[in-house]
Design an enzyme around this catalytic site. Sequence first.
Site, PDB file in Angstrom:
ATOM      1  N   ARG A 174      -3.555 -16.670  -5.611  1.00 52.14           N
ATOM      2  CA  ARG A 174      -3.049 -15.711  -6.573  1.00 52.14           C
ATOM      3  C   ARG A 174      -4.047 -15.177  -7.295  1.00 52.14           C
ATOM      4  O   ARG A 174      -3.939 -13.857  -7.516  1.00 52.14           O
ATOM      5  CB  ARG A 174      -2.069 -16.639  -7.695  1.00 52.14           C
ATOM      6  CG  ARG A 174      -1.667 -15.588  -8.676  1.00 52.14           C
ATOM      7  CD  ARG A 174      -0.201 -16.046  -9.511  1.00 52.14           C
ATOM      8  NE  ARG A 174      -0.573 -17.483  -9.677  1.00 52.14           N
ATOM      9  CZ  ARG A 174      -1.155 -18.187 -10.598  1.00 52.14           C
ATOM     10  NH1 ARG A 174      -1.542 -17.419 -11.639  1.00 52.14           N
ATOM     11  NH2 ARG A 174      -1.294 -19.537 -10.828  1.00 52.14           N
ATOM     12  N   TYR A 188       8.440   8.259  -9.941  1.00 53.94           N
ATOM     13  CA  TYR A 188       9.197   7.398  -9.059  1.00 53.94           C
ATOM     14  C   TYR A 188      10.208   6.637 -10.209  1.00 53.94           C
ATOM     15  O   TYR A 188       9.793   6.222 -11.143  1.00 53.94           O
ATOM     16  CB  TYR A 188       8.074   6.293  -8.201  1.00 53.94           C
ATOM     17  CG  TYR A 188       8.701   5.358  -7.532  1.00 53.94           C
ATOM     18  CD1 TYR A 188       9.193   5.775  -6.091  1.00 53.94           C
ATOM     19  CD2 TYR A 188       8.896   4.142  -7.725  1.00 53.94           C
ATOM     20  CE1 TYR A 188      10.106   5.161  -5.293  1.00 53.94           C
ATOM     21  CE2 TYR A 188       9.721   2.996  -6.875  1.00 53.94           C
ATOM     22  CZ  TYR A 188      10.087   3.767  -5.584  1.00 53.94           C
ATOM     23  OH  TYR A 188      10.693   2.753  -4.741  1.00 53.94           O
ATOM     24  N   ASP A 196      -0.459   7.896  -9.821  1.00 52.23           N
ATOM     25  CA  ASP A 196       0.100   7.538  -8.721  1.00 52.23           C
ATOM     26  C   ASP A 196      -0.043   8.309  -7.370  1.00 52.23           C
ATOM     27  O   ASP A 196       0.476   9.416  -7.459  1.00 52.23           O
ATOM     28  CB  ASP A 196       1.668   7.389  -8.781  1.00 52.23           C
ATOM     29  CG  ASP A 196       2.565   6.642  -7.849  1.00 52.23           C
ATOM     30  OD1 ASP A 196       2.013   6.767  -6.482  1.00 52.23           O
ATOM     31  OD2 ASP A 196       3.562   6.037  -7.815  1.00 52.23           O
ATOM     32  N   LYS A 244       3.725   2.577   1.834  1.00 48.23           N
ATOM     33  CA  LYS A 244       4.093   3.908   2.791  1.00 48.23           C
ATOM     34  C   LYS A 244       2.854   4.154   3.487  1.00 48.23           C
ATOM     35  O   LYS A 244       3.006   3.657   4.600  1.00 48.23           O
ATOM     36  CB  LYS A 244       4.124   5.029   1.447  1.00 48.23           C
ATOM     37  CG  LYS A 244       4.928   4.469   0.299  1.00 48.23           C
ATOM     38  CD  LYS A 244       6.434   4.175   0.628  1.00 48.23           C
ATOM     39  CE  LYS A 244       7.443   3.638  -0.622  1.00 48.23           C
ATOM     40  NZ  LYS A 244       7.248   4.119  -1.868  1.00 48.23           N
TER      41      LYS A 244
HETATM   42  C1  LIG Z   1       7.595   3.713  -2.898  1.00 45.59           C
HETATM   43  C2  LIG Z   1       6.879   4.150  -4.425  1.00 45.59           C
HETATM   44  C3  LIG Z   1       6.638   3.334  -5.438  1.00 45.59           C
HETATM   45  C4  LIG Z   1       7.032   1.866  -5.269  1.00 45.59           C
HETATM   46  O1  LIG Z   1       6.468   1.069  -4.378  1.00 45.59           O
HETATM   47  P1  LIG Z   1       6.982  -0.154  -3.690  1.00 45.59           P
HETATM   48  O2  LIG Z   1       5.963  -0.355  -2.729  1.00 45.59           O
HETATM   49  O3  LIG Z   1       8.183   0.129  -3.143  1.00 45.59           O
HETATM   50  O4  LIG Z   1       6.903  -1.092  -4.981  1.00 45.59           O
HETATM   51  C5  LIG Z   1       5.953   3.995  -6.491  1.00 45.59           C
HETATM   52  N1  LIG Z   1       5.512   5.223  -6.485  1.00 45.59           N
HETATM   53  C6  LIG Z   1       5.807   6.032  -5.578  1.00 45.59           C
HETATM   54  C7  LIG Z   1       5.536   7.493  -5.536  1.00 45.59           C
HETATM   55  C8  LIG Z   1       6.537   5.750  -4.274  1.00 45.59           C
HETATM   56  O5  LIG Z   1       6.922   6.373  -3.439  1.00 45.59           O
END
Ligand SMILES: *Cc1c(COP(=O)(O)O)cnc(C)c1O
Length: 406
Positions: A68, A121, A193, A218
């Site tokens: 962790r 998001y 982000d 992603k």
């Molecule tokens: C998918 C996504 C998230 C969240 O990510 P997870 O891996 O699903 O928790 C946050 N911000 C953006 C822009 C995303 O496309």
Amino acid sequence: MSRNNAHPGTDPGKHWRQETLLLHQDAHLATDTSVVAPIHYSATFRADTPEEFAEMANTPRHPGFYSRYGNPVHKRVEAVIAALEGTETALLTASGMGAISTTVLGLVKQGDHVIAQRRHYMSTSKLFEEVLPRFGVASTIVDQTDLDELAAAIRPETRLIMVETPVNPTLTLTDLAAVATLARARGILTIADNTFASPLNQKPHDLGIDIVVHSATKYFGGHHDITAGAVCCSEELAEKIWSMHVTLGSVLSPMDAWLLLRGLRTLSLRMERINANALALAQWLETHPAVERVYYPGLASHPQHELARRQMSGYGAVIAFSLKGGFQAGTRFVSALRLATHAVSLGGVETLAVHTAAMWAGTMTEEQMISAGIEPNFIRMSVGVEHIDDLKADLAQALEPDPAGI
Ligand SMILES: *Cc1c(COP(=O)(O)O)cnc(C)c1O
């Protein structure tokens, strides 16, 4: 198998180009002679002496004490992602939301004020609009395209500004350099982000943003198989965020960290193809008679195309477009796709498409959707690495007028 068996000739330096560092930035962290990183499937790690045990327990972000707290595979992935974003370090989490919530909760306290965008998001919006206020952290939501509104929202107790660019649903951009300048002058931390762009297309830290967060689910993973997240920042901030991470426990499994490292090796190859495919498809869709409007930062018709050209070097996988014919047209389109997969998410090798309004179809009428700001005829697509002609052919057949004339 010495612990310090560094790859000979390894020089993790700033001079490597992205294509190279994706493959070699972590080589000096090798723990044995295997060419491919081993998976350290161990929740805990042995100390050889009491002194070593004390050192392991008291070193922040130790890669081999308890998983962790850190794991050798995490360390390697973090080295690659940090180099890619141009930050001192990175911290891996179990998901993008793990990265975002751990970062924000690690940096704010009761009485602080934070600023976020009107569009984020969805779970990020929830964090800022619902969760933080429950713990005594006030938040103001601003239109990120209006820098005056952003500046006016700043208070003496403003601790951080969260941005995300491009963002759903219409791929709106935030001027990262302008936000960073505004925040830095007032000692406010900025978080961007960067999931939708990827560091191959956009480098927020180079533009002055303090902390870059990612859903590594992603592009980084790239194969629609794992969920993962990353926070990229200075060592000092990372230690603070890590101490919250140890408490919240959004820990990526060693296997998924390893799959992420494997995904990263081909990131630049995939992004090149994705950028090219998506731009070509967006341009093609714009000329299609069944399509009302296309939203893609790489198109000259995007309202912020100039900004896109200034802060992005490629425009990513996500294209949004509206179809002529309302809700029915959206339903027909996703049902007719033969190659593109009807699924959420983005940034992987396969092309995905969703009719976003369909999520509300059980609970709202088309009129209710429109008044709630949900476009009933909206398609969101993540373009993959298939051959462009096959993608066009699939979209072309799915966009053909309904023979029944509905
Ligand atoms: C998918 C996504 C998230 C969240 O990510 P997870 O891996 O699903 O928790 C946050 N911000 C953006 C822009 C995303 O496309």
